[in-house]
Scaffold this motif. Sequence first.
Motif, short mmCIF file in Angstrom:
data_model
loop_
_atom_site.label_atom_id
_atom_site.label_comp_id
_atom_site.label_asym_id
_atom_site.label_seq_id
_atom_site.Cartn_x
_atom_site.Cartn_y
_atom_site.Cartn_z
N SER A 23 16.56 -15.00 -95.51
CA SER A 23 17.65 -13.92 -94.94
C SER A 23 17.45 -13.84 -93.47
O SER A 23 16.58 -14.43 -92.81
CB SER A 23 17.00 -12.47 -95.43
N ARG A 24 18.56 -13.15 -93.05
CA ARG A 24 18.73 -12.89 -91.55
C ARG A 24 19.18 -11.63 -91.03
O ARG A 24 19.79 -10.95 -91.96
CB ARG A 24 19.64 -14.02 -90.94
N ASP A 25 18.90 -11.16 -89.92
CA ASP A 25 19.27 -9.75 -89.50
C ASP A 25 19.88 -10.18 -88.05
O ASP A 25 19.17 -10.31 -86.98
CB ASP A 25 18.13 -8.87 -89.48
N ASN A 26 21.21 -10.32 -87.79
CA ASN A 26 21.82 -10.72 -86.88
C ASN A 26 21.71 -9.53 -85.72
O ASN A 26 21.83 -10.05 -84.52
CB ASN A 26 23.20 -11.29 -86.90
N ALA A 27 21.73 -8.49 -85.91
CA ALA A 27 21.44 -7.25 -85.11
C ALA A 27 20.08 -7.49 -84.24
O ALA A 27 19.91 -7.10 -83.23
CB ALA A 27 21.37 -6.01 -85.70
N LYS A 28 19.20 -7.89 -85.10
CA LYS A 28 17.81 -8.27 -84.54
C LYS A 28 17.46 -9.60 -84.07
O LYS A 28 16.27 -10.00 -83.57
CB LYS A 28 16.62 -7.52 -85.38
N ASN A 29 18.49 -10.57 -84.07
CA ASN A 29 18.27 -11.94 -83.82
C ASN A 29 16.89 -12.59 -84.59
O ASN A 29 16.21 -13.21 -83.95
CB ASN A 29 17.95 -12.20 -82.24
N THR A 30 16.87 -12.16 -85.71
CA THR A 30 15.75 -12.55 -86.74
C THR A 30 15.98 -13.37 -88.04
O THR A 30 16.93 -12.93 -88.57
CB THR A 30 14.81 -11.54 -86.78
N ALA A 31 15.41 -14.43 -88.24
CA ALA A 31 15.71 -14.88 -89.71
C ALA A 31 14.17 -14.84 -90.46
O ALA A 31 13.03 -15.00 -89.56
CB ALA A 31 15.85 -16.12 -89.60
N SER A 32 14.23 -14.68 -91.83
CA SER A 32 12.95 -14.54 -92.27
C SER A 32 12.89 -15.34 -93.54
O SER A 32 14.01 -15.94 -93.99
CB SER A 32 12.78 -13.03 -92.73
N LEU A 33 11.73 -15.67 -94.27
CA LEU A 33 11.34 -16.35 -95.15
C LEU A 33 10.40 -15.66 -96.07
O LEU A 33 9.35 -15.76 -95.66
CB LEU A 33 11.04 -17.79 -94.92
N GLN A 34 10.82 -15.19 -97.07
CA GLN A 34 9.66 -14.06 -98.05
C GLN A 34 9.36 -15.37 -98.80
O GLN A 34 10.24 -15.99 -99.75
CB GLN A 34 10.55 -13.19 -98.65
N MET A 35 8.04 -15.87 -99.15
CA MET A 35 7.66 -16.38 -100.05
C MET A 35 6.66 -15.90 -100.94
O MET A 35 5.35 -15.25 -100.79
CB MET A 35 6.58 -17.68 -99.10
N ASP A 36 7.03 -15.98 -102.17
CA ASP A 36 6.20 -15.36 -103.31
C ASP A 36 5.72 -16.49 -104.48
O ASP A 36 6.16 -17.69 -104.25
CB ASP A 36 7.08 -14.49 -104.15
N SER A 37 4.81 -15.92 -104.98
CA SER A 37 4.47 -17.01 -106.16
C SER A 37 3.75 -18.36 -105.38
O SER A 37 3.95 -19.40 -106.05
CB SER A 37 5.24 -17.26 -107.10
N LEU A 38 2.97 -18.20 -104.31
CA LEU A 38 2.70 -19.57 -103.58
C LEU A 38 1.78 -20.34 -104.31
O LEU A 38 0.71 -19.77 -105.13
CB LEU A 38 2.23 -18.94 -102.24
N ARG A 39 1.88 -21.56 -104.02
CA ARG A 39 0.99 -22.70 -104.88
C ARG A 39 0.38 -23.71 -103.68
O ARG A 39 0.85 -23.49 -102.57
CB ARG A 39 2.00 -23.65 -105.48
N PRO A 40 -0.77 -24.06 -103.95
CA PRO A 40 -1.28 -24.95 -102.90
C PRO A 40 -0.46 -26.06 -102.37
O PRO A 40 -0.60 -26.12 -101.39
CB PRO A 40 -2.51 -25.46 -103.78
N GLU A 41 0.40 -26.49 -103.20
CA GLU A 41 1.50 -27.56 -102.49
C GLU A 41 2.40 -26.87 -101.64
O GLU A 41 3.27 -27.56 -101.14
CB GLU A 41 2.25 -28.08 -103.83
N ASP A 42 2.33 -25.68 -101.40
CA ASP A 42 3.21 -25.14 -100.30
C ASP A 42 2.53 -24.81 -99.02
O ASP A 42 3.07 -24.69 -98.04
CB ASP A 42 3.59 -23.51 -100.67
N THR A 43 1.38 -25.37 -98.95
CA THR A 43 0.62 -25.59 -97.78
C THR A 43 1.33 -26.44 -96.74
O THR A 43 1.46 -27.72 -97.20
CB THR A 43 -0.85 -26.11 -98.10
N ALA A 44 1.42 -26.05 -95.66
CA ALA A 44 2.18 -26.57 -94.68
C ALA A 44 2.50 -26.00 -93.41
O ALA A 44 2.39 -24.81 -93.25
CB ALA A 44 3.53 -27.09 -94.96
#
Length: 127
Positions: free
Chosen positions: A71-92
Amino acid sequence: QVQLVESGGGLVQTGGSLRLSCAASGRTFSTYVMGWFRQAPGKEREFVAVVNPSGGSTYYANSVKGRFTISRDNAKNTASLQMDSLRPEDTAVYYCAAVASPSPIVFLTTHRRYDYWGKGTLVTVSL
């Protein structure tokens, strides 16, 4: 010019959640496509997710579809990545990136298409 700074990484157990943020400098943030990539040790940088300038269109790698939300919030100049159900292979190390491109975002899934990068934030998912 856009400067990007990621935050929010850390250590989490399998099945847990993290939210990454990317703070951008500059007055033209809303004109950039924003992407998230990741790079595990010994592997190439791989695409995770991308969002168009307005935030109305997103695209995900198959490996994270249904678990991650960009997602992003252009008013705040930010982008986000919500990560759920994380797995060991997501390590990076996770990187946010920006590019000013008219291309459909489905074509912006390779790291070579992006012009600006943050330094990354480490996500470690334990068993």
